[in-house]
Structures are given as structure tokens and as C-alpha cells.
Design an enzyme around this catalytic site. Structure first.
Site, PDB file in Angstrom:
ATOM      1  N   SER A  11      52.631  85.554 -10.722  1.00  0.00           N
ATOM      2  CA  SER A  11      53.876  86.009 -11.346  1.00  0.00           C
ATOM      3  C   SER A  11      54.197  87.444 -10.948  1.00  0.00           C
ATOM      4  O   SER A  11      55.357  87.855 -10.965  1.00  0.00           O
ATOM      5  CB  SER A  11      53.789  85.903 -12.868  1.00  0.00           C
ATOM      6  OG  SER A  11      52.764  86.751 -13.349  1.00  0.00           O
ATOM      7  N   HIS A  12      53.169  88.237 -10.616  1.00  0.00           N
ATOM      8  CA  HIS A  12      53.396  89.614 -10.190  1.00  0.00           C
ATOM      9  C   HIS A  12      53.184  89.804  -8.688  1.00  0.00           C
ATOM     10  O   HIS A  12      53.067  90.919  -8.215  1.00  0.00           O
ATOM     11  CB  HIS A  12      52.504  90.581 -10.971  1.00  0.00           C
ATOM     12  CG  HIS A  12      53.038  90.841 -12.345  1.00  0.00           C
ATOM     13  ND1 HIS A  12      52.909  89.929 -13.366  1.00  0.00           N
ATOM     14  CD2 HIS A  12      53.747  91.876 -12.853  1.00  0.00           C
ATOM     15  CE1 HIS A  12      53.487  90.410 -14.459  1.00  0.00           C
ATOM     16  NE2 HIS A  12      54.000  91.587 -14.177  1.00  0.00           N
ATOM     17  N   ASP A  66      41.771  93.351 -18.986  1.00  0.00           N
ATOM     18  CA  ASP A  66      43.229  93.522 -18.871  1.00  0.00           C
ATOM     19  C   ASP A  66      43.857  92.493 -19.778  1.00  0.00           C
ATOM     20  O   ASP A  66      43.776  91.297 -19.503  1.00  0.00           O
ATOM     21  CB  ASP A  66      43.654  93.303 -17.414  1.00  0.00           C
ATOM     22  CG  ASP A  66      45.139  93.568 -17.177  1.00  0.00           C
ATOM     23  OD1 ASP A  66      45.858  93.873 -18.137  1.00  0.00           O
ATOM     24  OD2 ASP A  66      45.569  93.462 -16.013  1.00  0.00           O
ATOM     25  N   GLU A  82      55.077  82.055 -20.152  1.00  0.00           N
ATOM     26  CA  GLU A  82      54.758  80.667 -20.505  1.00  0.00           C
ATOM     27  C   GLU A  82      55.842  80.090 -21.427  1.00  0.00           C
ATOM     28  O   GLU A  82      56.208  78.917 -21.307  1.00  0.00           O
ATOM     29  CB  GLU A  82      53.385  80.611 -21.193  1.00  0.00           C
ATOM     30  CG  GLU A  82      52.904  79.218 -21.548  1.00  0.00           C
ATOM     31  CD  GLU A  82      52.662  78.307 -20.350  1.00  0.00           C
ATOM     32  OE1 GLU A  82      52.330  78.820 -19.257  1.00  0.00           O
ATOM     33  OE2 GLU A  82      52.836  77.069 -20.508  1.00  0.00           O
ATOM     34  N   ARG A 127      39.722  86.410 -12.319  1.00  0.00           N
ATOM     35  CA  ARG A 127      40.369  87.163 -11.235  1.00  0.00           C
ATOM     36  C   ARG A 127      39.415  87.399 -10.074  1.00  0.00           C
ATOM     37  O   ARG A 127      39.817  87.332  -8.907  1.00  0.00           O
ATOM     38  CB  ARG A 127      40.851  88.524 -11.748  1.00  0.00           C
ATOM     39  CG  ARG A 127      42.025  88.416 -12.668  1.00  0.00           C
ATOM     40  CD  ARG A 127      42.565  89.790 -13.001  1.00  0.00           C
ATOM     41  NE  ARG A 127      43.555  89.650 -14.062  1.00  0.00           N
ATOM     42  CZ  ARG A 127      44.227  90.653 -14.601  1.00  0.00           C
ATOM     43  NH1 ARG A 127      44.011  91.892 -14.161  1.00  0.00           N
ATOM     44  NH2 ARG A 127      45.103  90.448 -15.548  1.00  0.00           N
TER      45      ARG A 127
END
Lengths: 334, 334
Positions: free
Chosen positions: B45-46, B177, B187, B307
Site C-alpha cells: 500500500s505504501h 511499527d 481494509e 516484514r
């Protein structure tokens, strides 16, 4: 039967008992002030109720009677205190002026405390920074009671954080003080003593499964507020208050209750920020707008409002104390 | 149809599009690096998905194309950057060396950014501090979407916090994070587009009542993870990232999506702590014991592990990108 005491009475009573248990007058003064503040805000578990525990811990050696806090300033904005296994409060007092001076000079500064003990109501330390015109962000940890997400053995304590913001007039505009657990451990202990069940979502048993049995919960772990994210916040507190200060980890600390295990050796980490360094006069105006956006909503309350309500009431009416508790504190003095 | 790109391709593609939309090469480099890091960690998304939004915001004036970050150091450990309504990333880069130098000199230092914009993946900024050997605690805010406990009008954003701890070898030992909301707003947007209901506990409607209707949720507010305590954490982030930096409050910021409302004028506050100032060499050993206490438990994972797993996979295999998205980014260049 009970008596109504003034807050001065509360402080005097606590001081006398601590000195009788072996504390220096100076250390007893630091701790007795915190007892007064807890009773003032209606936080009774950390008020006079805790004084017999403090006394027991002085008498059994869990708190060293001869501790002298040692302050060092390794860098201009880093103030470190070794509490020497004495009380937390005199160690915090020992580093206080260096912390507030450094935060004004440098813009931000931090105080780390190790070989310390339960520091009482964390929000009161943050509030004291606000009274000095600083933003206070305070972390402390406690013997492990919360398991990591997916695990079953506790690795962090109820690890509270507290934040206070100055009102520019010698007080706090806002005090936030919250633990990482969904419910206070004292509530589970109370339910266990009373033979009552606990609510779903409060605790896990020793196998990491949800339980409503208070005794099974005490053998297991506390649930963090907000699941994995709540654990994350408690882990952040652990990293600052334990790992960074050089204190024992929460898994290594002896209990804050009972005479066993020697000194807990826990830690505190307090960050002080001078708002004028970053935002000039703009900070107060921004806080006014932020607080108004909450207070103007029907049904919404700022965090910490209940304590402030208690404070106004108790400062006027005094503290009602059971004769039993008074007898336990005063002992042969009574 | 799709293509597999290397991370270098991702960065080049983002840079080219941003420059074409009017960004300076330097600003585009800062942002394109963040796009690369997001794709590297599987945070799509980023990643490239956001590049058309960045371009739109340059073209509509939500991000100033001619912004030059202005750095001041009002106190030795207080570094302030006015991003001038440009991108957040070049403003952060502009203050970076002063922040890391000051935190080593003073033991702790902070960087505040105002008149800024969405800074992308907050954990990447914290991780960068860890790569520089520092503990990074980073706060940023976002247009209001979470109501105070008991209220119904949003006053804070999903306001994430990120914490990273150095591994002593140029990397991070741990990166936390997390946003303040129970679920990512993206979402709920996705469920709304797909006409699906949302899960209980995610959101409230405009009257402050729980809802499972995605559209009603978008008219109402997001639920914080951990109820009142989760709101407290988000409020802490708001106080540092918005009130203290002199940025717009979350209630005052324009949306991070769509062309309307002018520059959001949000802020960031990054705290950098040199662990050697407080714990000497002891910090790494304490972190080892803390992390081991989590990793040795079957079923428990450190925060941020997904991640790291993505990173290993994607660095080797590259990034699969839809032709549609590529066409949207490359436009007439394609």
C-alpha cells in the site's frame, strides 16, 4: 471503625513507619510524599495500604536501608542514577534537578534509574515534570506477568507508561497513566482471594489458553490491552525502562510483594521535553485545541479525569482510613 | 498480466514519475527510496501503489514542488525542520545528520517536522536510526479517524508509533511499527469498495455506535486497539507529532488521499537515543536476553518478523507488478 486523616497526617504516618523500619529520614520523605499523592488522588492501592509492604521490604532487605543514590551524567542530556537497591523515589529525586536543567538547556533529556524498586504511581512523576514546565514521558517495568502474542510464559510486566503536559501555570494540562494489561493484576488477586471468577479477556492459563479462573490466571499470564499492539507498547516500555537502564529484565526481577527474592532491581526511564524548544509558544495553543476537541463531545472524557475529580474531593474532605490499617501501620506506636 | 521488477527498477520508476510530476530530483530520490523499502518489505500500500497518489498531490498542489526544507537547531538536542508543505522524506533527510550527531553528543535528541506530509512506513525511519546505532522512537499522525472514548467525532488519526533497536552491526535487532487503530483504514476502504461488511470491533458509526457496515464506518470513526488505552497511545502520538511540532492537528489536516483541501500540514517527531550513553555495552546483552525470552517460546514471534521474512524473499525474487499499475505510473512514458 475508621478515622478521617488529613493529607498531612497521611504523609507523617507513612514517614514515621518507614523510618521505624530502617529508612533514612530523607528516603522516607521521598516515599511518604508519594503515599500522600496516591491517597490524594484516590489511588488507595499505592497509598497507606502499601506502607506495610514498604516496611516489610526494608526489614527483609528487599529495599536496602543504607542505599545512597549515585548520579552520573555521561552526556549532557543523559542522567543516570544507580538506586543501589534502595527505594526508587529518593533515586528519582537525586537525579531530578539534573534532568530538568538538562532538558531546558538541550531541549530534551532523559533520566535512567537502575537497581531500583516500584516507583508507585507513575503518572505522578510525569505530572511533576509538567509542574516544572516540561512534557514528561515516563516508563517503568515490573516483574513479568504478560506473555508475548502466541506464547505462554510471561516476559514483560504490566509496564505502565505515563505522559503529562504542562499547563504553563505550574500544573499539568493532561496526565495519561496506563498499564499494558487489560486489567490491573490487583483485581485478579482480589477475585482469587474472594473465590470469584474473572472476566473473559483478562488472562490466560499456564498453557496460554483463555481462562476465567482467577487462580489459573495467576499461574498463567495477563492479557495485554489491545492484543499484539498492547504487547508492543509494553515491550517498548521494557526496552527503555529495563534494557536501556541496565536494570534487571522483568523476567529477572523479584516480586513487588512478599519478602522473597532479594531486591527486584527494576528500572525507570523518564524523558523530559521542553516544549518551548520545539514549538515556542504554539504548543499551549495546540493543546488547547486538541483538548477542546475531546471535551466538547458529550460522553467523552480526557484521560486522567477521574483522578482529578478524586483530588478535588479528597483535598477538601480528607482520607478515611480503617482502624485495622492504621494499627498495621502504627504497630507498637499506636 | 504482470512484470517482475528488481528493487532498483522500483526506485527508478518511482523517481522518474515524481520528477515528471514536478518534484526536484533530490526530493524524488528521498521518496523513491521509501517506495523501494516499502516494496522490499511487502508493504504494497505504501509502495508503487502510492506513486500515482504522490504524483497527483504534486500536480494538484497538495505537495509543493518548490519546497526547500528549513532546518533550525534551537537547542543542542532539538532539531526542527519546516518541510514547507513539501514531501516529508526530504525534510527528514535534511535534519538527519543533525539528529544523529546530537543524539551521540547529548545522549538523546529529537527531530520535529512540521508543514509536512505522509512519511510512508514509519518503521523505516526508526530502522534507519537503528542502522546508525541509535534507538529510534518515531511518531507521526494522520487526518482524524479515531474518536475519544465515549465520544463520536474523530479527533486523532491512526497515529502510528515505531521503535527500532540497533543490532550493533549496522542493522536493527527489532523493529516495532503499529498504528493506534484496531484495523488499518485501508481494509475498511477495501470492504466498502467490495460491498462487504466489516468485523465487529473495527469501527463505530456517526452516532458512536458499533457497526459492521463499511460505509457507515467511513462516516463514523475507527476503533482504537485496546479501547481507552489504545486511544491513550494515539493521543500521546498526537501530542508529540502534531501539538509539539507545531503541525496541524489531525482534526485540521486535509486527507492523505484525493486532490482536495490543500497541503495536509501534518508532522513527525523522532526521538533518537544513544544506548551507550545510558547502559554502556550492557544494552546489547539485555536485548539479547529479552529477545531470547520471546523467541524461545513456541508460537511466539517478535513484532516485525513478517516484514523481515518478506524482505528476504523479495530481495531475492523481486517485485511482481501488475501491468495496469505500471501503465498508471509510466503514463505517456510507457
Amino acid at each position: 471503625m475508621s478515622k478521617t486523616l488529613t493529607l498531612d497526617d497521611v504523609e507523617t504516618l507513612a514517614h514515621r513507619r518507614l523510618v521505624r523500619a530502617g529508612a533514612s529520614s530523607e528516603a522516607a520523605s521521598s516515599v511518604a510524599r508519594s503515599t500522600r499523592r496516591a491517597e490524594r488522588d484516590g489511588l488507595r492501592s499505592h497509598g497507606l495500604l502499601y506502607v506495610p509492604i514498604y516496611a516489610e521490604h526494608l526489614e527483609c532487605g528487599k529495599v536496602a536501608t543504607d542505599a545512597v543514590p549515585a548520579v552520573t551524567t555521561p552526556r549532557p542530556a543523559a542522567i543516570c542514577v544507580d538506586a543501589g537497591n534502595g527505594f526508587a523515589h529518593p533515586a528519582i529525586d537525586a537525579g531530578w534537578a539534573a534532568l530538568t536543567d538538562a532538558s531546558r538547556t538541550c531541549g530534551v533529556a532523559a533520566l535512567s534509574i537502575k537497581n531500583s524498586y516500584n516507583c508507585g504511581i507513575l503518572g505522578h512523576h510525569a505530572e511533576r515534570l509538567a509542574e516544572d514546565g516540561l512534557i514528561g514521558l515516563c516508563f517503568t517495568h515490573a516483574p513479568a506477568s504478560i506473555a508475548p502474542t502466541g506464547g505462554k510464559r510471561p516476559v514483560i510486566g504490566t509496564n505502565p507508561l505515563a505522559l503529562a503536559v504542562p499547563d504553563g501555570e505550574g500544573g499539568a494540562r493532561l496526565v495519561l497513566d496506563q498499564s499494558a494489561s487489560a486489567i490491573a493484576k490487583s483485581e485478579i488477586l482480589l477475585r482469587s482471594r474472594e473465590g470469584r471468577s474473572i472476566e473473559p479477556g483478562w488472562a490466560l492459563d499456564a498453557d496460554g489458553k483463555p481462562t476465567t479462573d482467577a487462580d489459573a490466571a495467576l499461574e498463567g499470564s495477563m492479557v495485554p490491552a489491545g492484543g499484539q499492539k498492547g504487547f508492543g507498547v509494553g515491550l517498548m516500555v521494557e526496552i527503555f525502562a529495563a534494557a536501556l537502564t541496565g536494570a534487571n529484565l522483568s523476567t529477572e526481577a523479584s516480586p513487588f510483594s512478599g519478602p522473597k527474592g532479594g531486591p527486584p532491581g527494576t528500572g525507570q526511564f523518564f524523558l523530559a521535553v521542553d516544549p518551548s524548544a520545539f514549538a515556542g509558544d504554539g504548543f499551549a495553543a495546540s493543546m488547547d485545541r486538541l483538548i477542546a476537541s475531546i471535551e466538547e463531545q458529550e460522553g467523552a472524557r480526557l484521560p486522567g479525569q477521574r483522578r482529578m475529580d478524586n483530588r478535588r474531593r479528597i483535598e477538601a474532605a480528607g482520607v478515611i482510613v480503617d482502624d485495622d490499617l492504621l494499627a498495621r501501620i502504627e504497630g507498637e506506636d499506636a
